[in-house]
Design an enzyme around this catalytic site. Structure first.
Site, short mmCIF file in Angstrom:
data_model
loop_
_atom_site.label_atom_id
_atom_site.label_comp_id
_atom_site.label_asym_id
_atom_site.label_seq_id
_atom_site.Cartn_x
_atom_site.Cartn_y
_atom_site.Cartn_z
N ASN A 10 0.96 -1.24 -0.05
CA ASN A 10 0.24 -0.05 -0.05
C ASN A 10 0.86 1.17 -0.03
O ASN A 10 1.46 1.57 1.02
CB ASN A 10 -0.93 -0.10 1.30
CG ASN A 10 -1.70 1.34 1.41
OD1 ASN A 10 -1.65 1.93 0.49
ND2 ASN A 10 -2.35 1.37 2.51
N LYS A 12 0.15 4.39 -0.07
CA LYS A 12 -0.35 5.53 0.34
C LYS A 12 -0.20 6.87 -0.76
O LYS A 12 -0.09 6.59 -1.83
CB LYS A 12 0.13 5.62 1.71
CG LYS A 12 -0.08 4.02 2.49
CD LYS A 12 0.23 4.56 3.98
CE LYS A 12 0.19 3.01 4.72
NZ LYS A 12 0.28 3.17 6.18
N HIS A 96 -9.24 1.45 4.89
CA HIS A 96 -8.00 1.39 5.57
C HIS A 96 -8.17 2.71 6.74
O HIS A 96 -9.10 3.48 6.67
CB HIS A 96 -7.08 2.05 4.44
CG HIS A 96 -5.56 2.01 5.18
ND1 HIS A 96 -5.16 3.01 5.97
CD2 HIS A 96 -4.80 1.07 5.12
CE1 HIS A 96 -3.91 2.67 6.48
NE2 HIS A 96 -3.65 1.47 5.69
N GLU A 98 -6.25 4.86 7.67
CA GLU A 98 -6.28 6.32 7.53
C GLU A 98 -7.42 6.90 6.81
O GLU A 98 -7.83 8.00 7.18
CB GLU A 98 -4.96 6.30 6.27
CG GLU A 98 -3.76 6.28 7.62
CD GLU A 98 -2.65 5.35 6.75
OE1 GLU A 98 -2.47 5.54 5.45
OE2 GLU A 98 -1.78 5.03 7.19
N GLU A 168 -5.36 -4.94 10.52
CA GLU A 168 -4.55 -3.87 10.53
C GLU A 168 -4.61 -3.13 11.81
O GLU A 168 -5.48 -2.38 12.02
CB GLU A 168 -4.20 -2.80 9.53
CG GLU A 168 -4.13 -3.57 8.30
CD GLU A 168 -3.39 -2.40 7.13
OE1 GLU A 168 -2.40 -2.71 6.57
OE2 GLU A 168 -3.92 -1.52 7.18
N GLY A 174 2.75 2.21 10.96
CA GLY A 174 3.49 3.42 10.70
C GLY A 174 4.26 3.51 11.94
O GLY A 174 4.84 4.62 12.01
N SER A 214 3.54 -2.21 10.35
CA SER A 214 5.01 -2.37 10.25
C SER A 214 5.31 -3.78 9.99
O SER A 214 6.37 -4.14 10.77
CB SER A 214 5.45 -1.98 12.00
OG SER A 214 5.04 -0.43 12.20
P1 13P Z 1 3.25 0.26 7.83
O1 13P Z 1 3.63 -1.11 7.21
O2 13P Z 1 3.86 1.36 7.21
O3 13P Z 1 3.15 0.18 8.98
O4 13P Z 1 1.59 0.50 7.04
C1 13P Z 1 0.73 -0.63 7.36
C2 13P Z 1 -0.32 -0.05 6.44
O5 13P Z 1 -1.16 0.86 6.69
C3 13P Z 1 -0.61 -1.05 5.03
O6 13P Z 1 -1.94 -0.81 4.64
#
Ligand code: 13P
Length: 253
Positions: A10, A12, A96, A98, A168, A174, A214
């Site tokens: 992803n 982002k 997601h 976010e 997740e 992150g 992560s």
């Molecule tokens: P990270 O791997 O950067 O923690 O992000 C995970 C994520 O949100 C994947 O959709």
């Protein structure tokens, strides 16, 4: 039928179209023939045409990071399923954290988007997971079971073959904090049990349930070794070809 392992990136809000082209050009030979898992890159909308072109003839599949549920109309800034399909996009991330946290996404809109994407023939990577306060309060199982039920409401069992659930935990995204392999296995197991309750054991056993938060080149093997973890949804480490390849390698070991 056992669940297929899927390793998905992803991106982002990272990578311009020219960077996407260069990245996929580098990644493709590194993951060629590593077909024990499906490999997906979910990229910003504007990167999709370039990414689809760069991935043509490789084992890399391209996805989007969101999609709207209406077919067309006055929804400034949104993108429809038909737009994604016409570009050759095969997957789409929905729900997601976010999107839920910063853009007002709710289980209701996640469900609407999921239904629209499935109706259009897209494969959905449906994200859910608890926030830190919920884990500390000991209600993780209830939270993910509720999200699973609401997000999959009114979706037929037959359509589930095009649904991947990405567990997740929000506190692990992150942050560098990863769920332990045991936590990931346990909560993915709760999601699988919920799918079995709503649909059937057969549907639950066949469902790909990924862990995300992560995941990286160092911890992927341990996480992917767990029975209920059928792949990963990877943010930061999906932006580095060597790291993403190491995760694909862990899924092919
Ligand atoms: P990270 O791997 O950067 O923690 O992000 C995970 C994520 O949100 C994947 O959709």
């Amino acid at each position: 039928m056992s669940a297929r392992t899927v390793i998905a990136g992803n991106w982002k809000m990272n990578m311009t179209p020219s960077e996407a082209k260069q990245f996929i050009g580098e990644l493709a030979p590194m993951v060629a023939g590593k077909n024990a898992c499906d490999i997906v890159l979910c990229v910003p909308y504007v990167d999709i045409p370039t990414a689809v072109e760069a991935a043509r003839g490789t084992n890399i599949h391209i996805g989007a990071e969101n999609v709207h549920f209406e077919a067309k109309g006055a929804f400034t800034g949104e993108v429809s399923t038909a737009m994604l399909c016409e570009l050759g996009c095969e997957y789409v991330i929905i729900g997601h954290s976010e999107r839920r946290q910063y853009f007002g996404e709710t289980d209701t809109t996640v469900n609407l988007r999921t239904k629209a994407a499935l109706a259009a023939g897209l494969k959905v990577i449906l994200c859910l997971g608890e926030v830190k306060e919920q884990r500390l309060a000991g209600i993780t199982d209830e939270v993910v079971a509720m999200q699973t039920k609401l997000d999959l409401a009114d979706i037929d069992e037959d359509a589930l073959k095009n649904v991947i659930i990405a567990y997740e935990p929000v506190w692990a995204i992150g942050t560098g904090l990863t769920a332990t392999p045991e936590q990931a296995d346990e909560t993915c197991g709760v999601i699988r049990k919920t799918v079995a309750e709503i649909y059937s054991k057969k549907a639950a056993d066949a469902m790909t349930i990924q862990y995300g938060g992560s995941m990286n080149d160092k911890n992927a093997a341990e996480l992917l070794a767990k029975k209920n973890v059928n792949g990963g949804l990877i943010g930061g480490a999906s932006l580095v070809p060597e790291k993403f390849t190491a995760i694909v390698d862990a899924a092919n070991a």
